[in-house]
Design a protein around this motif. Structure first.
Motif, PDB file in Angstrom:
ATOM      1  N   ILE A 287      26.031  28.036   6.094  1.00 40.04           N
ATOM      2  CA  ILE A 287      25.824  27.081   7.183  1.00 40.04           C
ATOM      3  C   ILE A 287      25.688  25.668   6.641  1.00 40.04           C
ATOM      4  O   ILE A 287      26.317  24.724   7.151  1.00 40.04           O
ATOM      5  N   THR A 288      24.884  25.486   5.597  1.00 41.49           N
ATOM      6  CA  THR A 288      24.710  24.138   5.056  1.00 41.49           C
ATOM      7  C   THR A 288      26.001  23.618   4.421  1.00 41.49           C
ATOM      8  O   THR A 288      26.292  22.421   4.485  1.00 41.49           O
ATOM      9  N   TYR A 297      24.129  16.860   6.510  1.00 42.65           N
ATOM     10  CA  TYR A 297      23.501  17.531   5.384  1.00 42.65           C
ATOM     11  C   TYR A 297      22.165  18.143   5.802  1.00 42.65           C
ATOM     12  O   TYR A 297      21.251  17.437   6.236  1.00 42.65           O
ATOM     13  N   LEU A 298      22.074  19.464   5.682  1.00 42.40           N
ATOM     14  CA  LEU A 298      20.868  20.222   5.964  1.00 42.40           C
ATOM     15  C   LEU A 298      20.402  20.864   4.658  1.00 42.40           C
ATOM     16  O   LEU A 298      21.149  20.925   3.688  1.00 42.40           O
ATOM     17  N   ARG A 299      19.180  21.378   4.629  1.00 44.05           N
ATOM     18  CA  ARG A 299      18.619  21.940   3.396  1.00 44.05           C
ATOM     19  C   ARG A 299      18.498  23.456   3.509  1.00 44.05           C
ATOM     20  O   ARG A 299      17.840  23.980   4.419  1.00 44.05           O
ATOM     21  N   ASP A 300      19.147  24.151   2.590  1.00 48.69           N
ATOM     22  CA  ASP A 300      19.023  25.603   2.492  1.00 48.69           C
ATOM     23  C   ASP A 300      17.702  25.923   1.800  1.00 48.69           C
ATOM     24  O   ASP A 300      17.503  25.589   0.636  1.00 48.69           O
ATOM     25  N   ARG A 301      16.767  26.572   2.512  1.00 46.35           N
ATOM     26  CA  ARG A 301      15.488  26.954   1.915  1.00 46.35           C
ATOM     27  C   ARG A 301      15.392  28.465   1.738  1.00 46.35           C
ATOM     28  O   ARG A 301      14.312  29.024   1.586  1.00 46.35           O
ATOM     29  N   GLY A 302      16.531  29.144   1.741  1.00 47.94           N
ATOM     30  CA  GLY A 302      16.553  30.594   1.676  1.00 47.94           C
ATOM     31  C   GLY A 302      15.995  31.183   0.398  1.00 47.94           C
ATOM     32  O   GLY A 302      15.630  32.360   0.375  1.00 47.94           O
ATOM     33  N   ASN A 303      15.905  30.372  -0.669  1.00 46.16           N
ATOM     34  CA  ASN A 303      15.375  30.878  -1.926  1.00 46.16           C
ATOM     35  C   ASN A 303      13.866  30.727  -2.046  1.00 46.16           C
ATOM     36  O   ASN A 303      13.266  31.204  -3.009  1.00 46.16           O
ATOM     37  N   ASP A 304      13.241  30.057  -1.084  1.00 45.28           N
ATOM     38  CA  ASP A 304      11.787  29.929  -1.109  1.00 45.28           C
ATOM     39  C   ASP A 304      11.134  31.241  -0.689  1.00 45.28           C
ATOM     40  O   ASP A 304      11.639  31.933   0.208  1.00 45.28           O
ATOM     41  N   PRO A 305      10.009  31.596  -1.305  1.00 45.56           N
ATOM     42  CA  PRO A 305       9.319  32.828  -0.900  1.00 45.56           C
ATOM     43  C   PRO A 305       9.001  32.834   0.585  1.00 45.56           C
ATOM     44  O   PRO A 305       8.446  31.875   1.126  1.00 45.56           O
ATOM     45  N   GLY A 306       9.393  33.918   1.247  1.00 44.57           N
ATOM     46  CA  GLY A 306       9.141  34.060   2.675  1.00 44.57           C
ATOM     47  C   GLY A 306      10.122  33.342   3.573  1.00 44.57           C
ATOM     48  O   GLY A 306       9.991  33.401   4.801  1.00 44.57           O
ATOM     49  N   CYS A 307      11.105  32.648   2.984  1.00 41.76           N
ATOM     50  CA  CYS A 307      12.010  31.814   3.786  1.00 41.76           C
ATOM     51  C   CYS A 307      13.459  32.296   3.731  1.00 41.76           C
ATOM     52  O   CYS A 307      14.378  31.521   3.996  1.00 41.76           O
ATOM     53  N   GLU A 308      13.676  33.552   3.424  1.00 42.84           N
ATOM     54  CA  GLU A 308      15.036  34.074   3.336  1.00 42.84           C
ATOM     55  C   GLU A 308      15.749  33.917   4.684  1.00 42.84           C
ATOM     56  O   GLU A 308      15.261  34.353   5.722  1.00 42.84           O
ATOM     57  N   GLY A 309      16.903  33.245   4.630  1.00 41.65           N
ATOM     58  CA  GLY A 309      17.677  33.035   5.842  1.00 41.65           C
ATOM     59  C   GLY A 309      17.311  31.792   6.622  1.00 41.65           C
ATOM     60  O   GLY A 309      17.791  31.602   7.744  1.00 41.65           O
ATOM     61  N   TRP A 310      16.497  30.904   6.037  1.00 42.46           N
ATOM     62  CA  TRP A 310      16.015  29.729   6.755  1.00 42.46           C
ATOM     63  C   TRP A 310      16.661  28.450   6.220  1.00 42.46           C
ATOM     64  O   TRP A 310      16.969  28.333   5.040  1.00 42.46           O
ATOM     65  N   ILE A 311      16.828  27.473   7.124  1.00 41.69           N
ATOM     66  CA  ILE A 311      17.240  26.135   6.747  1.00 41.69           C
ATOM     67  C   ILE A 311      16.212  25.133   7.266  1.00 41.69           C
ATOM     68  O   ILE A 311      15.480  25.415   8.220  1.00 41.69           O
ATOM     69  N   ARG A 312      16.159  23.986   6.617  1.00 41.90           N
ATOM     70  CA  ARG A 312      15.240  22.920   7.034  1.00 41.90           C
ATOM     71  C   ARG A 312      16.050  21.734   7.543  1.00 41.90           C
ATOM     72  O   ARG A 312      17.006  21.313   6.880  1.00 41.90           O
ATOM     73  N   ILE A 313      15.664  21.217   8.691  1.00 37.03           N
ATOM     74  CA  ILE A 313      16.375  20.106   9.333  1.00 37.03           C
ATOM     75  C   ILE A 313      15.437  18.929   9.490  1.00 37.03           C
ATOM     76  O   ILE A 313      14.397  19.037  10.142  1.00 37.03           O
TER      77      ILE A 313
END
Length: 319
Positions: A287-288, A297-313
């Motif tokens: 997606i990013t 430009y969005l931020r892929d945070r999927g590698n953060d603990p507990g954040c699998e599948g998440w992006i930050r806007i």
């Protein structure tokens, strides 16, 4: 990056016009000489309603975390000093702890991102010398209770510090600064990159008791805050109207992101910062990458603990 930068939590509207005027008025001798810090420290102290001796300016709030690690994570007679970092967290905490020779103790997040106070307390040992907290949290935008910070500060071993990263406190409208007189082992880190739009000039502040800041000051580089940042911060602090307007726009922008997520059926967390964490339901990197190809430009945070599948806007200004 050319396009819409919604990945770094910057002030997408820029800085106050007063900052541009102050930078344009810099004289040649101001650039040629090392900057005097008293006027900007006094302005910063007035902004936080504190005496100047409780403030140490840094080259961005990031710089403040490293000297804190150097000062408080020196090896103990019994082995490495330990730094507790509740996850998910700003990755620089783990990096700085490692470089300083400390041992990183990570606390896993709860599924609902509620602050894991009991788990943090359970992670403490006689070797604990620093606890790094982020309030509001990045990347979740969730705030922790002030009472939780007080509890941690009361329970850490003697000689340990609690570092509270308040990079997004302007958006939350809450700060631990007022409680500092009762908790001299707490250091609050603030930045002027977000609400004040000074990310490119790199200026932040550490706030705490003079005794707690003393070993940190020794580890901060000489004249690490440059002349441009000095005059810019004074101008930015003098334009409260600009900051209040940006905070209003950030709230409106977050509401638009919430509404979009509701329409699309996407999970998100109500944020006390200037960004929103969104679960995509798919591969966040795909997606990013796709939005970046369109200049968004969005931020892929999927590698953060507990954040699998998440992006930050980032919640930008409202046009």
């Amino acid at each position: 990056y050319d396009g819409l930068r919604l990945h770094q939590n910057e002030n997408t509207g820029g800085c106050s016009p007063r900052v541009i005027e102050a930078l344009a008025a810099l004289r040649p001798e101001q650039i040629a000489l090392y900057p005097p810090y008293k006027p900007v420290v006094d302005a910063c102290a007035a902004h936080f309603a504190l005496p100047p001796e409780r403030i140490a300016l840094t080259n961005g709030r990031d710089e403040g975390t490293f000297p804190t690690s150097l000062a408080y994570l020196r090896p103990l007679a019994t082995g490495p000093a330990e730094a507790i970092v509740p996850q998910p967290a700003f990755e620089i905490f783990a990096f700085n702890a490692s470089v300083a020779g400390g041992r990183l103790v990570e606390v896993a997040p709860r599924p609902d991102f509620e602050f894991a106070l009991d788990e943090v307390l359970a992670a403490m040992t006689p070797s604990t010398r620093a606890v790094f907290l982020t309030n509001p949290n990045n990347p979740t935008g969730v705030s922790m209770p002030m009472k939780a910070i007080q509890t941690i500060a009361a329970r850490v071993p003697k000689g340990a510090v609690v570092f509270v990263d308040e990079a997004y406190a302007d958006f939350a409208g809450a700060t631990f600064i007022r409680s500092l007189p009762d908790f001299p082992n707490v250091i609050v880190g603030r930045t002027f990159a977000k609400a004040h739009g000074l990310a490119g000039l790199r200026i932040g502040a550490l706030i705490g008791s003079p005794e707690t800041l003393a070993p940190i000051r020794q580890a901060i580089g000489v004249y690490s805050v440059n002349a441009a940042a000095v005059v810019a911060l004074q101008a930015a602090l003098a334009d409260e109207t600009f900051v209040l307007d940006y905070l209003r726009q950030a709230r409106e922008s977050k509401a638009l992101v919430y509404a979009m997520c509701d329409r699309l059926g996407l999970k998100y967390w109500k944020s006390d910062a200037n960004f929103v964490l969104v679960r995509t339901g798919g591969d966040p990197r795909a997606i990013t990458d796709a939005t970046a190809a369109r200049g968004i430009y969005l931020r892929d945070r999927g590698n953060d603990p507990g954040c699998e599948g998440w992006i930050r806007i980032t919640a930008g200004v409202v046009q």
